[in-house]
Design a protein around this motif. Structure first.
Motif, PDB file in Angstrom:
ATOM      1  N   VAL A 180       0.829  -1.205   0.000  1.00  0.00           N
ATOM      2  CA  VAL A 180       0.000   0.000   0.000  1.00  0.00           C
ATOM      3  C   VAL A 180       0.862   1.253   0.000  1.00  0.00           C
ATOM      4  O   VAL A 180       0.644   2.186  -0.783  1.00  0.00           O
ATOM      5  N   PHE A 181       1.878   1.297   0.851  1.00  0.00           N
ATOM      6  CA  PHE A 181       2.698   2.508   0.943  1.00  0.00           C
ATOM      7  C   PHE A 181       3.705   2.637  -0.190  1.00  0.00           C
ATOM      8  O   PHE A 181       4.341   3.675  -0.328  1.00  0.00           O
ATOM      9  N   ALA A 182       3.811   1.622  -1.025  1.00  0.00           N
ATOM     10  CA  ALA A 182       4.652   1.713  -2.216  1.00  0.00           C
ATOM     11  C   ALA A 182       3.894   2.321  -3.399  1.00  0.00           C
ATOM     12  O   ALA A 182       4.497   2.630  -4.431  1.00  0.00           O
ATOM     13  N   ARG A 183       2.593   2.509  -3.251  1.00  0.00           N
ATOM     14  CA  ARG A 183       1.800   3.102  -4.323  1.00  0.00           C
ATOM     15  C   ARG A 183       2.182   4.559  -4.542  1.00  0.00           C
ATOM     16  O   ARG A 183       2.666   5.229  -3.635  1.00  0.00           O
ATOM     17  N   GLN A 184       1.895   5.042  -5.730  1.00  0.00           N
ATOM     18  CA  GLN A 184       2.066   6.467  -5.993  1.00  0.00           C
ATOM     19  C   GLN A 184       1.033   7.231  -5.172  1.00  0.00           C
ATOM     20  O   GLN A 184      -0.154   6.902  -5.205  1.00  0.00           O
ATOM     21  N   ALA A 185       1.479   8.210  -4.436  1.00  0.00           N
ATOM     22  CA  ALA A 185       0.574   8.976  -3.587  1.00  0.00           C
ATOM     23  C   ALA A 185      -0.479   9.688  -4.423  1.00  0.00           C
ATOM     24  O   ALA A 185      -0.188  10.247  -5.470  1.00  0.00           O
ATOM     25  N   TYR A 186      -1.700   9.627  -3.948  1.00  0.00           N
ATOM     26  CA  TYR A 186      -2.851  10.299  -4.544  1.00  0.00           C
ATOM     27  C   TYR A 186      -3.114   9.888  -5.990  1.00  0.00           C
ATOM     28  O   TYR A 186      -3.615  10.678  -6.783  1.00  0.00           O
ATOM     29  N   ASP A 187      -2.800   8.663  -6.320  1.00  0.00           N
ATOM     30  CA  ASP A 187      -3.094   8.150  -7.659  1.00  0.00           C
ATOM     31  C   ASP A 187      -4.611   8.075  -7.821  1.00  0.00           C
ATOM     32  O   ASP A 187      -5.285   7.341  -7.080  1.00  0.00           O
ATOM     33  N   PRO A 188      -5.190   8.807  -8.776  1.00  0.00           N
ATOM     34  CA  PRO A 188      -6.656   8.789  -8.935  1.00  0.00           C
ATOM     35  C   PRO A 188      -7.220   7.387  -9.163  1.00  0.00           C
ATOM     36  O   PRO A 188      -8.349   7.099  -8.757  1.00  0.00           O
ATOM     37  N   ALA A 189      -6.426   6.502  -9.771  1.00  0.00           N
ATOM     38  CA  ALA A 189      -6.896   5.133 -10.010  1.00  0.00           C
ATOM     39  C   ALA A 189      -7.020   4.362  -8.707  1.00  0.00           C
ATOM     40  O   ALA A 189      -7.787   3.394  -8.622  1.00  0.00           O
ATOM     41  N   VAL A 190      -6.277   4.769  -7.682  1.00  0.00           N
ATOM     42  CA  VAL A 190      -6.364   4.150  -6.351  1.00  0.00           C
ATOM     43  C   VAL A 190      -7.411   4.863  -5.504  1.00  0.00           C
ATOM     44  O   VAL A 190      -8.264   4.220  -4.881  1.00  0.00           O
ATOM     45  N   ILE A 191      -7.359   6.180  -5.472  1.00  0.00           N
ATOM     46  CA  ILE A 191      -8.217   6.974  -4.583  1.00  0.00           C
ATOM     47  C   ILE A 191      -9.697   6.798  -4.921  1.00  0.00           C
ATOM     48  O   ILE A 191     -10.524   6.633  -4.037  1.00  0.00           O
ATOM     49  N   ARG A 192     -10.020   6.843  -6.202  1.00  0.00           N
ATOM     50  CA  ARG A 192     -11.408   6.640  -6.663  1.00  0.00           C
ATOM     51  C   ARG A 192     -12.399   7.457  -5.851  1.00  0.00           C
ATOM     52  O   ARG A 192     -13.379   6.934  -5.291  1.00  0.00           O
ATOM     53  N   GLU A 193     -12.137   8.753  -5.782  1.00  0.00           N
ATOM     54  CA  GLU A 193     -12.953   9.647  -4.962  1.00  0.00           C
ATOM     55  C   GLU A 193     -14.425   9.573  -5.345  1.00  0.00           C
ATOM     56  O   GLU A 193     -14.781   9.592  -6.520  1.00  0.00           O
ATOM     57  N   GLY A 194     -15.249   9.490  -4.334  1.00  0.00           N
ATOM     58  CA  GLY A 194     -16.686   9.455  -4.524  1.00  0.00           C
ATOM     59  C   GLY A 194     -17.255   8.067  -4.723  1.00  0.00           C
ATOM     60  O   GLY A 194     -18.471   7.866  -4.675  1.00  0.00           O
ATOM     61  N   GLU A 195     -16.392   7.071  -4.919  1.00  0.00           N
ATOM     62  CA  GLU A 195     -16.866   5.708  -5.147  1.00  0.00           C
ATOM     63  C   GLU A 195     -16.983   4.985  -3.808  1.00  0.00           C
ATOM     64  O   GLU A 195     -16.066   4.987  -3.005  1.00  0.00           O
ATOM     65  N   VAL A 196     -18.118   4.356  -3.599  1.00  0.00           N
ATOM     66  CA  VAL A 196     -18.359   3.599  -2.370  1.00  0.00           C
ATOM     67  C   VAL A 196     -18.616   2.146  -2.757  1.00  0.00           C
ATOM     68  O   VAL A 196     -19.525   1.850  -3.518  1.00  0.00           O
ATOM     69  N   ILE A 197     -17.790   1.272  -2.214  1.00  0.00           N
ATOM     70  CA  ILE A 197     -17.915  -0.167  -2.458  1.00  0.00           C
ATOM     71  C   ILE A 197     -18.601  -0.843  -1.271  1.00  0.00           C
ATOM     72  O   ILE A 197     -19.357  -1.784  -1.424  1.00  0.00           O
ATOM     73  N   GLY A 198     -18.328  -0.345  -0.086  1.00  0.00           N
ATOM     74  CA  GLY A 198     -18.837  -0.956   1.131  1.00  0.00           C
ATOM     75  C   GLY A 198     -17.968  -2.114   1.581  1.00  0.00           C
ATOM     76  O   GLY A 198     -17.015  -2.501   0.906  1.00  0.00           O
ATOM     77  N   LEU A 199     -18.283  -2.646   2.724  1.00  0.00           N
ATOM     78  CA  LEU A 199     -17.547  -3.808   3.240  1.00  0.00           C
ATOM     79  C   LEU A 199     -18.047  -5.068   2.556  1.00  0.00           C
ATOM     80  O   LEU A 199     -19.185  -5.110   2.097  1.00  0.00           O
ATOM     81  N   PRO A 200     -17.205  -6.089   2.494  1.00  0.00           N
ATOM     82  CA  PRO A 200     -17.673  -7.343   1.882  1.00  0.00           C
ATOM     83  C   PRO A 200     -18.764  -8.012   2.710  1.00  0.00           C
ATOM     84  O   PRO A 200     -18.881  -7.778   3.886  1.00  0.00           O
TER      85      PRO A 200
END
Length: 200
Positions: A180-200
């Motif tokens: 997780v901490f090796a990811r590019q910070a604030y990558d829009p493909a990771v952040i996906r702002e506004g998207e809600v998946i919920g818990l499994p």
């Protein structure tokens, strides 16, 4: 300081382009060690912890993350569950927001929001004992992450104070933290702002 190369300025406004290019170069290895510092803080929480509980803060995070993984959660939820109280040591009065800021650049928006707000949602379980509004979370009832946070607290947080729960060790979660901490910070493909998946 470990480098013998330093900037020329004593005030940031006097820095040159070369100064700031040097700082950018020297910052890269430091940023690369973020996961190490986070893991060190978790280990510290296994030694210096809040009194009165039957488990340490590290064990609480491990139990929460183990529950998340057992439920089939993805890596963002698992690491969020592991680190949701990582701010307890330095910011006990606002640990939820502190913890969220640690993970925010690297996990989905939904996960960071839940970690940021879990403190007020947790009051449902104990706030009335202090004369507080246990339903203070209701101010967020129209937020798209409300149910995710309510579920996070019910399933993975409030239930994770059991000294007999078979939690996985930190070594099990370490590769996930590093990923997780090796990811590019604030990558829009990771952040996906506004998207809600919920818990499994």
């Amino acid at each position: 300081m470990t480098s013998d190369r330093t900037v020329s300025f004593t005030q940031m406004k006097d820095g040159t382009k070369d100064d700031y290019l040097l700082l950018e170069e020297l910052e890269k290895p430091y940023l690369g060690l973020t996961a190490d510092r986070v893991l060190d803080e978790l280990r510290r929480q296994g030694e210096a912890t809040l009194e009165g509980y039957r488990i340490t803060r590290l064990q609480h995070g491990l139990q929460s993350a183990t529950r998340a993984e057992t439920d089939g959660a993805d890596i963002d939820w698992i690491v969020g569950a592991l680190l949701h109280d990582v701010g307890d040591g330095l910011a006990p009065q606002n640990h939820d927001r502190f913890s969220a800021e640690v993970i925010r650049p690297f996990v989905r928006w939904e996960v960071a929001w839940v970690v940021e707000h879990h403190g007020i949602f947790q009051m449902l379980y104990y706030g009335h004992h202090y004369g507080w509004d246990r339903n203070a979370r209701d101010r967020f009832k129209d937020h798209p992450c409300f149910q995710s946070c309510a579920d996070f607290c019910e399933r993975w947080d409030q239930s994770s104070f059991d000294p007999d729960y078979p939690m996985k060790p930190l070594a099990h979660f370490e590769p996930m933290v590093r990923d997780v901490f090796a990811r590019q910070a604030y990558d829009p493909a990771v952040i996906r702002e506004g998207e809600v998946i919920g818990l499994p």
